[in-house]
Design a protein around this motif. Structure first.
Motif, mmCIF file in Angstrom:
data_model
loop_
_atom_site.group_PDB
_atom_site.id
_atom_site.type_symbol
_atom_site.label_atom_id
_atom_site.label_comp_id
_atom_site.label_asym_id
_atom_site.label_seq_id
_atom_site.Cartn_x
_atom_site.Cartn_y
_atom_site.Cartn_z
ATOM 1 N N THR A 184 0.826 -1.167 -0.158
ATOM 2 C CA THR A 184 -0.203 0.186 0.067
ATOM 3 C C THR A 184 0.857 1.247 0.197
ATOM 4 N N LEU A 185 1.721 1.259 0.706
ATOM 5 C CA LEU A 185 2.790 2.449 0.818
ATOM 6 C C LEU A 185 3.464 2.715 -0.284
ATOM 7 N N ALA A 186 3.910 1.672 -0.844
ATOM 8 C CA ALA A 186 4.877 1.445 -2.344
ATOM 9 C C ALA A 186 3.719 2.198 -3.354
ATOM 10 N N ALA A 187 2.479 1.656 -3.311
ATOM 11 C CA ALA A 187 1.495 2.252 -4.145
ATOM 12 C C ALA A 187 1.327 3.662 -4.361
ATOM 13 N N VAL A 188 0.942 4.219 -3.032
ATOM 14 C CA VAL A 188 0.867 5.645 -2.722
ATOM 15 C C VAL A 188 2.158 6.329 -3.044
ATOM 16 N N ILE A 189 3.097 5.989 -2.825
ATOM 17 C CA ILE A 189 4.647 6.760 -3.409
ATOM 18 C C ILE A 189 4.303 6.947 -4.943
ATOM 19 N N MET A 190 4.182 5.595 -5.754
ATOM 20 C CA MET A 190 4.487 5.620 -7.076
ATOM 21 C C MET A 190 3.142 6.438 -7.833
ATOM 22 N N CYS A 191 1.982 6.237 -7.003
ATOM 23 C CA CYS A 191 0.526 7.259 -7.398
ATOM 24 C C CYS A 191 0.882 8.706 -7.128
ATOM 25 N N ILE A 192 1.449 9.095 -6.248
ATOM 26 C CA ILE A 192 1.624 10.510 -6.028
ATOM 27 C C ILE A 192 2.724 10.920 -7.231
ATOM 28 N N THR A 193 3.699 10.317 -7.421
ATOM 29 C CA THR A 193 4.378 10.796 -8.286
ATOM 30 C C THR A 193 3.705 10.689 -9.791
ATOM 31 N N ALA A 194 3.141 9.788 -9.957
ATOM 32 C CA ALA A 194 2.428 9.600 -11.304
ATOM 33 C C ALA A 194 1.343 10.861 -11.311
ATOM 34 N N MET A 195 0.944 11.119 -10.338
ATOM 35 C CA MET A 195 -0.304 12.225 -10.715
ATOM 36 C C MET A 195 0.202 13.552 -10.915
#
Length: 450
Positions: A184-195
């Motif tokens: 979950t934390l990995a997904a949050v970091i990746m998704c903030i970067t992507a956004m």
């Protein structure tokens, strides 16, 4: 044509490409790691994962046209496509986080609850991704009327996408490992970067939206189903792309075939990193031999190189990586060119019907992209289940039997060769929409109008 005749500025084009960098960080994070997450954390069987993928694509067959029709019939003051893309830049990252959320909690719940959560969040993600993809690609067709400029834009759109893929391939496994399996934390970091990267599309301008009445449902359906070149190209592309199951299998190949999970990032980079070289090569190939020949040669190279890799076996890691990188260039061409062909199909449909339906037409590409990864993934996971794949729960590593390891190798290479060959045959037999054919049709239509 000289760049001095381009309608777009370099910064605008760069902002457009960067959107796809962010989008593909998300797409690849989900595409590559969702099977591993489902089978290793939630404890779903390979067969169950394959069924989830297939059912999601069945739903897409209904959902994608509906959403694209909604976009096509909308009229916002901020533009035809940009309001949708601007709004979705935060929604897709959120949906991605939900896919990988609550893993530890769900692993302790009944199987029906785990399967239901996986299915609902994956389908919801796919619906939102459609809204982020079809309108975003459609914007490229209304940024300029310069055909050469459009070819360059769509070629480098994929370059931006490849950059996003590489970021996801390299950083996601590293993040998951460093965070101790906290998906979950990995997904949050990746998704903030992507956004943050996706929001750059706000700089892009829609210059050439055709003023027309809101099309009826009958007109939309008739225009798409009557576009023979669009339908046959999409069919060929699904065979060529759907047989490439490397995105799904590479983490397993690293862990089970080469006995080193840490190789996952390297192998994934080998299969997509060199594909970035295709972005400058595609416009050159189009000028030298034409679009059809360029795409056909790349598809043939995929089939031939897949057979060579399959025959060589997996005894020598360095040889596998070298040939995979060579194959990646051909793969890059086949991933770049659909947008170029579909832009031509939009022109063909407009000449035939008088309706210019960018969103609906590019929705077929969105569906094809999702279908190739999901159907290919479903076939791969279903095949592994058939040969005896052993799933695990909570990230526990399980030693797979030899027939499963060989099955992974066969699906990765021989399956790709067969699919690419079938797709190439369909493409060469049915797709005849050259630039000359389009120009002749425009000339005839112009004369008839006068």
């Amino acid at each position: 044509m000289s760049k001095t005749n381009y309608e777009t500025r370099r910064l605008e084009r760069l902002s457009y490409y960067t959107f796809f960098t962010g989008q593909n960080i998300i797409f690849m994070f989900v595409t590559i790691f969702i099977s591993v997450y489902y089978t290793s954390v939630l404890g779903l069987s390979a067969g169950t994962v394959g069924i989830i993928f297939l059912l999601a694509r069945v739903w897409d067959a209904v959902n994608d046209p509906i959403l694209s029709i909604l976009v096509e019939r909308s009229r916002f003051s901020g533009g035809k496509f940009k309001p949708w893309v601007n709004a979705i830049a935060w929604a897709v990252p959120l949906a991605t986080v939900l896919i990988f959320a609550f893993g530890d909690y769900l692993a302790e719940q009944p199987m029906w609850l785990r399967v239901t959560y996986a299915f609902v969040t994956y389908v919801g993600w796919g619906m939102l991704y459609t809204v982020s993809d079809a309108p975003a690609y459609a914007i490229g067709s209304v940024m300029t009327q310069n055909k050469d400029e459009r070819n360059v834009i769509y070629s480098f759109v994929r370059f931006g996408g490849f950059v996003g893929m590489v970021i996801a391939m390299i950083s996601a496994p590293w993040l998951v490992e460093k965070l101790g399996g906290k998906w979950t934390l990995a997904a949050v970091i990746m998704c903030i970067t992507a956004m943050l990267l996706m929001l750059t599309i706000r700089r892009v301008k829609e210059r050439h939206v055709v003023a027309q009445e809101i099309p009826t449902l009958k007109q939309i359906v008739g225009t798409v189903t009557g576009n023979q070149y669009l339908l046959m190209f999409i069919l060929a592309f699904v065979f060529i792309g759907g047989s490439n199951v490397a995105f799904t299998l590479m983490p397993y190949i690293a862990r089970d075939v080469f006995d080193d999970p840490s190789l996952s990032g390297l192998l994934l980079f080998a299969m997509i990193g060199p594909a970035m070289l295709a972005s400058p090569l595609v416009p050159i190939g189009i000028r030298k031999v034409g679009k059809i020949a360029t795409f056909a040669l790349a598809s043939a190279a995929l089939a031939v190189l897949s057979i060579i890799i399959w025959l060589m076996g997996y005894e020598y890691l360095e040889v596998f990586i070298a040939f995979t990188m060579l194959k990646a260039i051909a793969l890059g061409v086949t991933l770049i060119m659909p947008s170029i062909f579909i832009a031509d199909c939009i022109e063909y449909g407009y000449i035939r019907s008088g309706q210019r339906l960018e969103a609906v037409t590019f929705a077929t590409q969105t569906f094809a992209n999702k279908a190739t990864t999901a159907v290919g993934g479903a076939i791969a996971m279903g095949y592994l289940a058939m040969v005896g794949f052993i799933e695990s729960t909570g990230g526990t590593v399980v030693q797979q039997p030899q027939q499963v390891i060989q099955g992974m190798w066969d699906a990765l290479n021989l399956g790709n060769a067969i699919g690419a060959t079938i797709g190439l045959a369909i493409f060469l037999y049915s797709y005849k929409l050259t630039d000359k054919v389009l120009e002749d049709m425009k000339t005839i239509a112009s004369k008839q109008a006068t």
